[in-house]
Design a protein around this motif. Structure first.
Motif, PDB file in Angstrom:
ATOM      1  N   GLU A   1       0.830  -1.195   0.000  1.00  0.00           N
ATOM      2  CA  GLU A   1       0.000   0.000   0.000  1.00  0.00           C
ATOM      3  C   GLU A   1       0.869   1.252   0.000  1.00  0.00           C
ATOM      4  O   GLU A   1       1.924   1.287   0.616  1.00  0.00           O
ATOM      5  N   CYS A   2       0.418   2.268  -0.707  1.00  0.00           N
ATOM      6  CA  CYS A   2       1.121   3.550  -0.738  1.00  0.00           C
ATOM      7  C   CYS A   2       0.203   4.647  -0.223  1.00  0.00           C
ATOM      8  O   CYS A   2      -1.001   4.637  -0.498  1.00  0.00           O
ATOM      9  N   LEU A   3       0.772   5.575   0.514  1.00  0.00           N
ATOM     10  CA  LEU A   3       0.043   6.727   1.026  1.00  0.00           C
ATOM     11  C   LEU A   3       0.469   7.940   0.216  1.00  0.00           C
ATOM     12  O   LEU A   3       1.660   8.207   0.045  1.00  0.00           O
ATOM     13  N   LEU A   4      -0.487   8.662  -0.291  1.00  0.00           N
ATOM     14  CA  LEU A   4      -0.241   9.809  -1.152  1.00  0.00           C
ATOM     15  C   LEU A   4      -0.192  11.102  -0.340  1.00  0.00           C
ATOM     16  O   LEU A   4      -0.996  11.284   0.584  1.00  0.00           O
ATOM     17  N   ASN A   5       0.742  11.976  -0.656  1.00  0.00           N
ATOM     18  CA  ASN A   5       0.845  13.309  -0.056  1.00  0.00           C
ATOM     19  C   ASN A   5       0.922  13.268   1.468  1.00  0.00           C
ATOM     20  O   ASN A   5       0.372  14.134   2.140  1.00  0.00           O
ATOM     21  N   ASP A   6       1.588  12.239   2.016  1.00  0.00           N
ATOM     22  CA  ASP A   6       1.762  12.101   3.462  1.00  0.00           C
ATOM     23  C   ASP A   6       0.422  12.110   4.207  1.00  0.00           C
ATOM     24  O   ASP A   6       0.349  12.485   5.362  1.00  0.00           O
ATOM     25  N   GLY A   7      -0.661  11.739   3.511  1.00  0.00           N
ATOM     26  CA  GLY A   7      -1.992  11.712   4.117  1.00  0.00           C
ATOM     27  C   GLY A   7      -2.654  13.070   4.201  1.00  0.00           C
ATOM     28  O   GLY A   7      -3.794  13.188   4.641  1.00  0.00           O
ATOM     29  N   GLU A   8      -1.934  14.101   3.794  1.00  0.00           N
ATOM     30  CA  GLU A   8      -2.461  15.464   3.873  1.00  0.00           C
ATOM     31  C   GLU A   8      -3.552  15.690   2.825  1.00  0.00           C
ATOM     32  O   GLU A   8      -3.605  15.009   1.803  1.00  0.00           O
ATOM     33  N   PRO A   9      -4.403  16.683   3.057  1.00  0.00           N
ATOM     34  CA  PRO A   9      -5.505  16.949   2.125  1.00  0.00           C
ATOM     35  C   PRO A   9      -5.025  17.349   0.730  1.00  0.00           C
ATOM     36  O   PRO A   9      -3.997  18.001   0.581  1.00  0.00           O
ATOM     37  N   ILE A  10      -5.783  16.911  -0.231  1.00  0.00           N
ATOM     38  CA  ILE A  10      -5.609  17.337  -1.617  1.00  0.00           C
ATOM     39  C   ILE A  10      -6.913  17.990  -2.014  1.00  0.00           C
ATOM     40  O   ILE A  10      -7.959  17.329  -2.054  1.00  0.00           O
ATOM     41  N   ASP A  11      -6.855  19.279  -2.250  1.00  0.00           N
ATOM     42  CA  ASP A  11      -8.067  19.984  -2.651  1.00  0.00           C
ATOM     43  C   ASP A  11      -8.479  19.525  -4.033  1.00  0.00           C
ATOM     44  O   ASP A  11      -7.702  18.928  -4.770  1.00  0.00           O
ATOM     45  N   HIS A  12      -9.726  19.819  -4.370  1.00  0.00           N
ATOM     46  CA  HIS A  12     -10.231  19.425  -5.688  1.00  0.00           C
ATOM     47  C   HIS A  12      -9.198  19.754  -6.764  1.00  0.00           C
ATOM     48  O   HIS A  12      -8.583  20.795  -6.773  1.00  0.00           O
ATOM     49  N   GLY A  13      -8.966  18.809  -7.609  1.00  0.00           N
ATOM     50  CA  GLY A  13      -7.949  18.964  -8.641  1.00  0.00           C
ATOM     51  C   GLY A  13      -7.072  17.736  -8.708  1.00  0.00           C
ATOM     52  O   GLY A  13      -7.384  16.695  -8.132  1.00  0.00           O
ATOM     53  N   ASP A  14      -5.979  17.867  -9.398  1.00  0.00           N
ATOM     54  CA  ASP A  14      -5.103  16.727  -9.632  1.00  0.00           C
ATOM     55  C   ASP A  14      -3.873  16.780  -8.733  1.00  0.00           C
ATOM     56  O   ASP A  14      -3.382  17.848  -8.405  1.00  0.00           O
ATOM     57  N   TYR A  15      -3.381  15.603  -8.359  1.00  0.00           N
ATOM     58  CA  TYR A  15      -2.129  15.464  -7.636  1.00  0.00           C
ATOM     59  C   TYR A  15      -1.208  14.660  -8.548  1.00  0.00           C
ATOM     60  O   TYR A  15      -1.581  13.581  -9.023  1.00  0.00           O
TER      61      TYR A  15
END
Length: 83
Positions: free
Chosen positions: A47-61
């Motif tokens: 399993e991978c965690l994206l963006n250190d679990g921090e919020p990603i606002d609407h849009g692309d990461y």
């Protein structure tokens, strides 16, 4: 090309215009010859965690990795909040 291998770009798009956090991806067998910052993508087991679990606002990461072939990531879990 990096070290004779193609660089792949991954774009994770939120399902709606809400905030997404704690996004987990299936990544069994995922590899990269370049180091990916653990705050961008951290791998634990399959399993991978994206963006250190921090919020990603609407849009692309977006993040990049380098390997012989592309890898199909799949979102396995996320918390989505809409205000």
């Amino acid at each position: 090309m990096v070290q004779g291998k193609p660089e792949w770009e991954v774009k994770v798009t939120g399902p709606c215009s809400c905030e997404s956090l704690n996004i987990k991806l299936s990544c069994a067998g995922f590899q990269s010859v370049t180091t990916i910052d653990s705050k961008v993508l951290s791998k634990t087991g399959d399993e991978c965690l994206l963006n250190d679990g921090e919020p990603i606002d609407h849009g692309d990461y977006v993040f990049k990795y380098v390997w012989d072939t592309s890898f199909d990531f799949e979102i396995t879990d996320a918390k989505i909040t809409c205000s």
